[in-house]
Motif scaffolding. Structure first.
Motif, PDB file in Angstrom:
ATOM      1  N   GLU A 107      69.460 -74.665   0.515  1.00  0.00           N
ATOM      2  CA  GLU A 107      69.577 -73.821  -0.400  1.00  0.00           C
ATOM      3  C   GLU A 107      71.083 -74.170  -1.439  1.00  0.00           C
ATOM      4  O   GLU A 107      70.687 -73.910  -2.710  1.00  0.00           O
ATOM      5  CB  GLU A 107      69.847 -72.460   0.054  1.00  0.00           C
ATOM      6  CG  GLU A 107      68.681 -71.683   0.613  1.00  0.00           C
ATOM      7  CD  GLU A 107      68.675 -70.503   1.380  1.00  0.00           C
ATOM      8  OE1 GLU A 107      69.927 -69.731   0.866  1.00  0.00           O
ATOM      9  OE2 GLU A 107      68.250 -70.163   2.291  1.00  0.00           O
ATOM     10  N   GLN A 134      58.695 -75.748  -2.894  1.00  0.00           N
ATOM     11  CA  GLN A 134      59.909 -75.500  -1.974  1.00  0.00           C
ATOM     12  C   GLN A 134      61.142 -75.351  -2.611  1.00  0.00           C
ATOM     13  O   GLN A 134      62.032 -74.785  -2.399  1.00  0.00           O
ATOM     14  CB  GLN A 134      60.045 -76.910  -1.144  1.00  0.00           C
ATOM     15  CG  GLN A 134      58.973 -77.016  -0.137  1.00  0.00           C
ATOM     16  CD  GLN A 134      58.864 -78.363   0.436  1.00  0.00           C
ATOM     17  OE1 GLN A 134      58.890 -79.261  -0.511  1.00  0.00           O
ATOM     18  NE2 GLN A 134      58.741 -78.336   1.856  1.00  0.00           N
ATOM     19  N   LEU A 138      63.494 -72.098  -2.250  1.00  0.00           N
ATOM     20  CA  LEU A 138      65.054 -72.343  -1.764  1.00  0.00           C
ATOM     21  C   LEU A 138      65.863 -71.885  -3.004  1.00  0.00           C
ATOM     22  O   LEU A 138      66.646 -71.102  -2.682  1.00  0.00           O
ATOM     23  CB  LEU A 138      65.439 -73.812  -1.644  1.00  0.00           C
ATOM     24  CG  LEU A 138      64.659 -74.321  -0.350  1.00  0.00           C
ATOM     25  CD1 LEU A 138      64.585 -75.850  -0.428  1.00  0.00           C
ATOM     26  CD2 LEU A 138      65.190 -73.647   0.661  1.00  0.00           C
TER      27      LEU A 138
END
Length: 155
Positions: A107, A134, A138
């Motif tokens: 992240e 993704q 994130l």
């Protein structure tokens, strides 16, 4: 000017540039490192690669080189026992950076590249070997954890 003189001049320009922009370059390396390692090692490795480079001495070029070196280091140490260690909290001078530093690495890396440096989803995915879904996921997780989206840019 001879090739040696040009090379020496280029090296000196990069060294001076890294000295003048040290704090910002440390932030970039520190935010993208997966494990406990001094960002200084990344900066030294980056600088040694740039000193002989014919590329123009710019902030964007330096940041990109630090990012590339950090990502390369992360890949080289992916299976290292150091990987399990959390990086130390980074004391940064930009508002909200201490919160970003506490995010889990995926992240933090995505948020830093997308939210702070304003890299595209595609660029971020290529650097981190992740797909667009993704990256978006994130980034949303990071925003939710820290409670706001960044308006800051270093680029």
């Amino acid at each position: 000017m001879t090739a040696t003189e040009l090379s020496t001049e280029q090296e000196e320009m990069w060294r001076t540039f890294f000295d003048d922009n040290h704090a910002d370059l440390v932030i970039v390396a520190g935010m993208l490192l997966r494990c406990h390692l001094s960002p200084e090692r990344i900066l030294r490795k980056t600088l040694s690669g740039l000193e002989s480079s014919p590329c123009e001495v710019t902030f964007e070029q330096a940041i990109r080189a630090v990012i590339d070196t950090t990502i390369e280091y992360n890949r080289e140490t992916a299976n290292s026992p150091l990987q399990a260690e959390a990086p130390p909290l980074i004391k940064l001078r930009a508002p909200g950076m201490s919160l970003i530093a506490t995010l889990p690495w995926p992240e933090r890396a995505v948020y830093f590249l997308r939210g702070i440096l304003h890299y595209s989803c595609e660029e971020t995915g290529l650097l981190l070997n992740l797909n667009d879904v993704q990256i978006d996921q994130l980034y949303k997780f990071a925003v939710k954890r820290i409670g706001y989206e960044s308006k800051t840019t270093y680029r």
